[in-house]
Design a protein around this motif. Sequence first.
Motif, PDB file in Angstrom:
ATOM      1  N   GLN A 295      -2.489  -2.248 -10.498  1.00 46.26           N
ATOM      2  CA  GLN A 295      -1.431  -1.240 -10.457  1.00 46.26           C
ATOM      3  C   GLN A 295      -0.862  -1.048  -9.058  1.00 46.26           C
ATOM      4  OE1 GLN A 295      -2.262   2.986 -11.069  1.00 46.26           O
ATOM      5  NE2 GLN A 295      -0.689   3.026 -12.666  1.00 46.26           N
ATOM      6  N   ASP A 296      -1.687  -1.186  -8.031  1.00 44.84           N
ATOM      7  CA  ASP A 296      -1.187  -1.021  -6.666  1.00 44.84           C
ATOM      8  C   ASP A 296      -0.055  -2.006  -6.379  1.00 44.84           C
ATOM      9  OD1 ASP A 296      -2.956   0.985  -6.165  1.00 44.84           O
ATOM     10  OD2 ASP A 296      -4.419  -0.275  -5.135  1.00 44.84           O
TER      11      ASP A 296
ATOM     12  N   ARG B  96      -3.353   9.370  -9.585  1.00 49.55           N
ATOM     13  CA  ARG B  96      -2.020   9.387  -8.957  1.00 49.55           C
ATOM     14  C   ARG B  96      -1.175  10.577  -9.389  1.00 49.55           C
ATOM     15  NH1 ARG B  96      -1.319   4.557  -6.294  1.00 49.55           N
ATOM     16  NH2 ARG B  96      -2.527   2.779  -7.043  1.00 49.55           N
TER      17      ARG B  96
ATOM     18  N   GLY C 213       0.806  -1.211   0.000  1.00 47.88           N
ATOM     19  CA  GLY C 213       0.000   0.000   0.000  1.00 47.88           C
ATOM     20  C   GLY C 213       0.838   1.259   0.000  1.00 47.88           C
TER      21      GLY C 213
ATOM     22  N   ASP D 165       3.929  -1.198  -5.732  1.00 39.73           N
ATOM     23  CA  ASP D 165       4.598  -1.688  -4.525  1.00 39.73           C
ATOM     24  C   ASP D 165       5.890  -2.407  -4.871  1.00 39.73           C
ATOM     25  OD1 ASP D 165       2.747  -0.657  -2.788  1.00 39.73           O
ATOM     26  OD2 ASP D 165       1.712  -2.552  -2.415  1.00 39.73           O
TER      27      ASP D 165
END
Length: 314
Positions: free
Chosen positions: A171-172, A110, A15, A176
């Motif tokens: 995408q998260d 973003r 996250g 990461d």
Amino acid sequence: MDTLSTVLDAHRARGAFVLRCEMTSPFAIAVRDEAPVALIVMVRGEAVLTRGSVDPVVLGPGDVAVVTGVQPYVFADRAETPAGIVIEPGGECRNLTGEDLSMTMGLGTRTWGNALTGDTSFVTASWELTSHVTSRLLDTLPDVAVVPAESWDDPLVGLLTAELSRDLPGQDVVLDRLVDLLLVAAVRHRFDTTPGTAPRWWAAASDPVVGRVLALMHDDPAYPWTLDGLAARVAVSRATLARRFAALVGQSPMAYLGDWRLARAADLLQDTSATVEQVAREVGYLSAFAFSTAFKKRYAVAPRDFRSAARRAS
């Protein structure tokens, strides 16, 4: 795994708060998010990072800064520009009167800033660092460690900035993993190119004797290692190993092993549901009592209380 891999393998960004920022001068952002680790990747223009009594750090295109510790800092077009934006825990951004700026400065997925295309562009990533094993490495970095663009040509910088221009499923997780890899690459590059700044075990890992001993202890902390047993595995005398290890690492093999076991135990207490007894066995203690005594001496709190505090914090 090699010594560095065992140190960094325990760490995974989860996250991560990743943004591409577009700013037109003048601007100054006071970062008070209390994130223990952050990356700043300069894309365009120039900016200055000021933190405490440390001399301001100037960043240009392609430079990467690793910021460690929870102390606040200011990121601005010039060191003299007064801060008008405050980033608080959780990524909340406000002006000096407390007004929420998340909507007015949001520029899309973003992307954030005061202009669609500013004269300064950078990517910032910040995340929690829960691994006590990995903190043994990052604690050796200065508050702000810079990898200059001219000293490396790492494709991860371009991959990270390119990924932020997309909006795709998963995408998260991709972001990461990219910030994980970029952190590893930046730390490795800095230590390899600035001799004397790395922790002593970093250089010792390349020693044909001490490096093998470190790998043995890192790979299997639960094994009942003794000085004699380690010396036999690397085919040197007990005295030779003790002398060589202390000279390169700065502590005895058994003291280093004890520290490593407790750092691994702290991570297991935070990240698993294993009982204290199971954790004790996994890091090489024959009894939960002996483990609890050593753990409390190191962390000033009993293992169960340590786990409870970690869960409350998360």
